[in-house]
Design a protein around this motif. Structure first.
Motif, short mmCIF file in Angstrom:
data_model
loop_
_atom_site.label_atom_id
_atom_site.label_comp_id
_atom_site.label_asym_id
_atom_site.label_seq_id
_atom_site.Cartn_x
_atom_site.Cartn_y
_atom_site.Cartn_z
N LEU A 168 -91.30 25.74 6.56
CA LEU A 168 -90.87 25.77 7.96
C LEU A 168 -89.47 25.20 8.11
O LEU A 168 -89.16 24.46 9.05
N PHE A 169 -88.60 25.53 7.17
CA PHE A 169 -87.23 25.02 7.19
C PHE A 169 -86.44 25.46 8.42
O PHE A 169 -85.43 24.87 8.75
N ASP A 170 -86.90 26.51 9.07
CA ASP A 170 -86.19 27.01 10.25
C ASP A 170 -86.52 26.21 11.50
O ASP A 170 -85.94 26.46 12.57
N GLN A 171 -87.42 25.24 11.39
CA GLN A 171 -87.82 24.45 12.55
C GLN A 171 -87.42 22.99 12.34
O GLN A 171 -87.38 22.50 11.21
N PRO A 172 -87.15 22.27 13.45
CA PRO A 172 -86.90 20.82 13.33
C PRO A 172 -88.09 20.14 12.68
O PRO A 172 -89.24 20.61 12.81
N LEU A 173 -87.86 19.05 11.98
CA LEU A 173 -88.91 18.42 11.19
C LEU A 173 -90.12 18.02 12.03
O LEU A 173 -91.26 18.24 11.61
N ILE B 298 -99.11 16.85 3.16
CA ILE B 298 -97.82 17.44 3.49
C ILE B 298 -96.72 16.77 2.68
O ILE B 298 -96.62 15.54 2.65
N GLU B 299 -95.90 17.59 2.02
CA GLU B 299 -94.72 17.09 1.31
C GLU B 299 -93.48 17.40 2.15
O GLU B 299 -93.16 18.56 2.40
N ILE B 300 -92.80 16.35 2.59
CA ILE B 300 -91.60 16.51 3.41
C ILE B 300 -90.41 16.71 2.48
O ILE B 300 -90.06 15.82 1.71
N MET B 301 -89.79 17.88 2.56
CA MET B 301 -88.63 18.17 1.72
C MET B 301 -87.37 17.76 2.47
O MET B 301 -86.95 18.42 3.43
N CYS B 302 -86.77 16.67 2.03
CA CYS B 302 -85.61 16.10 2.73
C CYS B 302 -84.31 16.80 2.36
O CYS B 302 -83.39 16.21 1.79
N GLU B 303 -84.27 18.07 2.67
CA GLU B 303 -83.08 18.88 2.43
C GLU B 303 -82.81 19.66 3.71
O GLU B 303 -83.71 19.80 4.56
N ALA B 304 -81.59 20.14 3.86
CA ALA B 304 -81.19 20.88 5.06
C ALA B 304 -81.56 20.05 6.30
O ALA B 304 -81.37 18.83 6.31
N GLY B 305 -82.14 20.68 7.32
CA GLY B 305 -82.47 19.96 8.56
C GLY B 305 -83.52 18.89 8.40
O GLY B 305 -83.55 17.92 9.16
N HIS B 306 -84.39 19.05 7.41
CA HIS B 306 -85.48 18.09 7.24
C HIS B 306 -85.03 16.80 6.57
O HIS B 306 -85.82 15.86 6.43
N ARG B 307 -83.77 16.75 6.20
CA ARG B 307 -83.20 15.51 5.67
C ARG B 307 -83.14 14.43 6.77
O ARG B 307 -82.98 13.25 6.48
#
Length: 269
Positions: A14-19, A34-43
């Motif tokens: 769901l990289f296209d959505q805010p975290l 859930i694994e939070i991928m801290c890249e792009a917006g999810h950083r």
């Protein structure tokens, strides 16, 4: 019990959505790991306030969520020589581990970084030494938690360290800590050569604590649903069963529907 209970999903889906929205959608969809991928917006996770972190931990406690974190890749290089980039990477990783300990994460995924030439043995040995030295000061940050720091095998780009599991194993042998292990990305391994997904898995088992699962056709890292590419999942699952793997199974596809389809197919096998 839902089959989802045995798997984790990466917010990469769901990289296209805010975290915040991505996490809520996954929770509402019945995901309990859930694994939070801290890249792009999810950083943005690493910039959240104490109040926002408290809210996230409370949500996890209420819904029984098991968390993990994928540390940033961009602007991070644990294999860098002394200097600004290495210091910046250290600060980023310390923040990741601080957040992970607060959320009681099972693990934090880290890439080993870059060297001048991935094929040069001297460069790789120097990189292994630098990453080992980089990791050791980080260990106190997770000493009193269940969180593990896991190195991930990566795509075979020209300057990367850790494109084969031998680099990662060498780092683990250098650090010698139960808090350090390996997450094996099956999709990345499939892009090394035909058969490497299985060969690398056999080699990495003594240090294996988590899996990243997706599929591709051996050309690029498509992050397809399991069964849509050419990865020999039947043989991989057989080996995992034979070896008695009980670590984390993290689905890393480009959309939630493909993650759900992957679970359905994995469960059938």
């Amino acid at each position: 019990m839902s089959a989802k209970a045995s798997y984790s999903i990466s917010t990469y889906a769901l990289f296209d959505q805010p975290l915040r929205e991505a996490i809520q959608r996954l929770v509402d969809g019945g995901w309990t790991s859930i694994e939070i991928m801290c890249e792009a917006g999810h950083r943005e996770l690493l910039e959240w306030s104490a109040g926002e972190m408290n809210d996230l931990r409370a949500l996890g406690s209420e819904k029984g969520i098991v968390w993990s974190i994928h540390a940033p890749i961009d602007r991070c290089n644990p294999a860098a020589a002394a200097g600004g980039l290495r210091e910046q990477t250290s600060d980023t990783m310390k923040r990741c581990l601080e957040v992970a300990a607060f959320l009681d994460c099972t693990h934090v995924v880290m890439h080993a970084g870059e060297v001048e030439d991935r094929l040069d043995e001297t460069e790789r040995e120097r990189g292994v030494e630098r990453v080992g030295q980089f990791i050791e000061p980080l260990l106190p940050h997770i000493a009193d938690s269940r969180t593990r720091l896991l190195l991930e095998n990566v795509l075979p780009y020209p300057k990367v360290l850790g494109w084969t599991v031998s680099d990662l194993i060498a780092i683990c042998k250098r650090v010698v800590s139960p808090s350090v292990g390996i997450v094996y990305d099956i999709g990345h391994a499939h892009l090394i050569r035909k058969g490497y997904a299985l060969d690398g898995l056999r080699e990495v088992f003594p240090y294996l604590q988590a899996l990243h699962l997706s599929d591709n056709k051996g050309i690029k890292d498509d992050h397809l649903a399991v069964g849509e590419g050419t990865i020999p999942y039947a043989a991989i699952l057989s080996l995992l069963k034979q070896k008695g793997f009980f670590g984390s199974w993290v689905i890393e596809t480009t959309c939630v529907a493909d993650a759900e389809l992957s679970i359905s197919r994995l469960s059938q096998q």
